[in-house]
Write a protein that holds these residues in place. Structure first.
Motif, PDB file in Angstrom:
ATOM      1  N   VAL A  71       0.922  -1.283   0.013  1.00  0.00           N
ATOM      2  CA  VAL A  71      -0.046  -0.025  -0.074  1.00  0.00           C
ATOM      3  C   VAL A  71       0.957   1.253  -0.014  1.00  0.00           C
ATOM      4  CG1 VAL A  71      -1.735   1.349   1.416  1.00  0.00           C
ATOM      5  CG2 VAL A  71      -1.971  -1.057   1.100  1.00  0.00           C
ATOM      6  N   GLU A  72       1.808   1.093   0.766  1.00  0.00           N
ATOM      7  CA  GLU A  72       2.925   2.524   0.817  1.00  0.00           C
ATOM      8  C   GLU A  72       3.261   2.534  -0.642  1.00  0.00           C
ATOM      9  OE1 GLU A  72       5.792   1.468   3.707  1.00  0.00           O
ATOM     10  OE2 GLU A  72       4.392   1.449   5.444  1.00  0.00           O
ATOM     11  N   LEU A  73       4.007   1.735  -1.230  1.00  0.00           N
ATOM     12  CA  LEU A  73       4.497   1.757  -2.408  1.00  0.00           C
ATOM     13  C   LEU A  73       3.469   2.135  -3.548  1.00  0.00           C
ATOM     14  CD1 LEU A  73       6.797  -1.499  -2.624  1.00  0.00           C
ATOM     15  CD2 LEU A  73       7.552   0.887  -2.746  1.00  0.00           C
ATOM     16  N   ARG A  74       2.246   1.795  -3.440  1.00  0.00           N
ATOM     17  CA  ARG A  74       1.188   1.970  -4.479  1.00  0.00           C
ATOM     18  C   ARG A  74       1.027   3.636  -4.296  1.00  0.00           C
ATOM     19  NH1 ARG A  74      -4.252  -1.305  -4.250  1.00  0.00           N
ATOM     20  NH2 ARG A  74      -4.367  -0.124  -2.377  1.00  0.00           N
ATOM     21  N   ASP A  75       0.782   3.955  -3.034  1.00  0.00           N
ATOM     22  CA  ASP A  75       0.644   5.417  -2.834  1.00  0.00           C
ATOM     23  C   ASP A  75       1.759   6.232  -3.129  1.00  0.00           C
ATOM     24  OD1 ASP A  75      -1.860   4.588  -1.622  1.00  0.00           O
ATOM     25  OD2 ASP A  75      -1.251   4.919   0.383  1.00  0.00           O
ATOM     26  N   SER A  76       2.997   5.818  -3.249  1.00  0.00           N
ATOM     27  CA  SER A  76       4.161   6.367  -3.618  1.00  0.00           C
ATOM     28  C   SER A  76       4.240   6.466  -5.138  1.00  0.00           C
ATOM     29  CB  SER A  76       5.297   5.951  -3.229  1.00  0.00           C
ATOM     30  OG  SER A  76       5.186   5.988  -1.602  1.00  0.00           O
TER      31      SER A  76
END
Length: 105
Positions: A71-76
């Protein structure tokens, strides 16, 4: 429903417990389709596949950490797709390939 792609640039990470079989069984299916798998979510990850049998304490397990990292990577801005085992297994069974997904359209 999320679509699944197969190819040398597609990197899969598995988390949780799977109705399909062992994690090694799932990894073998990915290799048979000329894709790759890794043990952890990274910037290279294309798909995080979440096993059918989750854990009540998912946030505190490696299962939960992989989801949170994806989720963190996707949000980035990274194109990590988080899919359930059912969609992944359907793609295995039906041989689903979608080139539009690869192009991001």
């Amino acid at each position: 429903a999320p679509l699944v792609c197969w190819g040398p640039d597609d990197v899969y990470v598995f988390t949780g417990r799977f109705a399909y079989g062992t994690r090694a069984d799932c990894e073998r299916e990915v290799i048979r389709r000329d894709s790759q798998y890794e043990g952890n979510v990274t910037r290279r990850t294309s798909f995080l596949v979440i096993g059918t049998f989750g854990s009540q304490d998912w946030r505190h397990s490696s299962f939960g950490r992989k989801i949170l990292r994806a989720v963190e990577l996707r949000d980035s801005g990274f194109a990590v797709r988080i899919i359930g085992e059912d969609h992944w297994a359907n793609a295995i069974n039906e041989g689903v390939v979608n080139e539009d997904m690869r192009r991001g359209t």
